[in-house]
Design a protein around this motif. Structure first.
Motif, PDB file in Angstrom:
ATOM      1  N   ARG A  10     -42.236  37.111  22.546  1.00  0.00           N
ATOM      2  CA  ARG A  10     -41.394  36.140  23.226  1.00  0.00           C
ATOM      3  C   ARG A  10     -42.125  34.818  23.248  1.00  0.00           C
ATOM      4  O   ARG A  10     -43.335  34.747  23.092  1.00  0.00           O
ATOM      5  CB  ARG A  10     -41.034  36.591  24.635  1.00  0.00           C
ATOM      6  N   CYS A  11     -41.366  33.780  23.459  1.00  0.00           N
ATOM      7  CA  CYS A  11     -41.906  32.435  23.561  1.00  0.00           C
ATOM      8  C   CYS A  11     -42.273  32.200  25.029  1.00  0.00           C
ATOM      9  O   CYS A  11     -41.485  32.536  25.918  1.00  0.00           O
ATOM     10  CB  CYS A  11     -40.860  31.435  23.095  1.00  0.00           C
ATOM     11  N   ALA A  19     -35.426  31.153  15.993  1.00  0.00           N
ATOM     12  CA  ALA A  19     -34.475  31.863  15.144  1.00  0.00           C
ATOM     13  C   ALA A  19     -35.142  33.077  14.497  1.00  0.00           C
ATOM     14  O   ALA A  19     -36.338  33.040  14.183  1.00  0.00           O
ATOM     15  CB  ALA A  19     -33.947  30.921  14.065  1.00  0.00           C
ATOM     16  N   PRO A  20     -34.390  34.156  14.310  1.00  0.00           N
ATOM     17  CA  PRO A  20     -34.940  35.328  13.604  1.00  0.00           C
ATOM     18  C   PRO A  20     -35.466  34.930  12.226  1.00  0.00           C
ATOM     19  O   PRO A  20     -34.856  34.125  11.532  1.00  0.00           O
ATOM     20  CB  PRO A  20     -33.742  36.262  13.476  1.00  0.00           C
ATOM     21  N   MET A  37     -45.131  30.795  19.350  1.00  0.00           N
ATOM     22  CA  MET A  37     -44.496  29.483  19.306  1.00  0.00           C
ATOM     23  C   MET A  37     -44.133  29.202  17.857  1.00  0.00           C
ATOM     24  O   MET A  37     -44.892  29.560  16.945  1.00  0.00           O
ATOM     25  CB  MET A  37     -45.443  28.396  19.805  1.00  0.00           C
ATOM     26  N   PRO A  38     -42.982  28.563  17.617  1.00  0.00           N
ATOM     27  CA  PRO A  38     -42.611  28.234  16.231  1.00  0.00           C
ATOM     28  C   PRO A  38     -43.573  27.199  15.665  1.00  0.00           C
ATOM     29  O   PRO A  38     -44.067  26.330  16.397  1.00  0.00           O
ATOM     30  CB  PRO A  38     -41.202  27.656  16.373  1.00  0.00           C
ATOM     31  N   LEU A  39     -43.852  27.327  14.386  1.00  0.00           N
ATOM     32  CA  LEU A  39     -44.678  26.325  13.719  1.00  0.00           C
ATOM     33  C   LEU A  39     -43.859  25.058  13.559  1.00  0.00           C
ATOM     34  O   LEU A  39     -42.654  25.117  13.303  1.00  0.00           O
ATOM     35  CB  LEU A  39     -45.148  26.821  12.349  1.00  0.00           C
TER      36      LEU A  39
END
Length: 52
Positions: A10-11, A19-20, A37-39
């Motif tokens: 989880r974030c 997004a998946p 965390m998203p890049l």
């Protein structure tokens, strides 16, 4: 998937949606859950920080 193992993740920020299939960086771990965390820039090579 992280190092060939499927994890619950989880974030840590409730205001960030991931997004998946998006490449993420591991920013922490609590028990068997990873915090990710998203890049900022998508790359073909996943980059992951060592879990704390």
């Amino acid at each position: 998937m992280h190092e060939g193992v499927q994890w619950n993740a989880r974030c840590p920020s409730e205001h960030t949606a991931i997004a998946p299939g998006r490449t993420v960086s591991v920013v922490g771990r609590q028990g068997n859950r990873l915090f990710v965390m998203p890049l900022a820039v998508e790359s073909r090579r996943p980059v992951a920080a060592k879990p704390s």
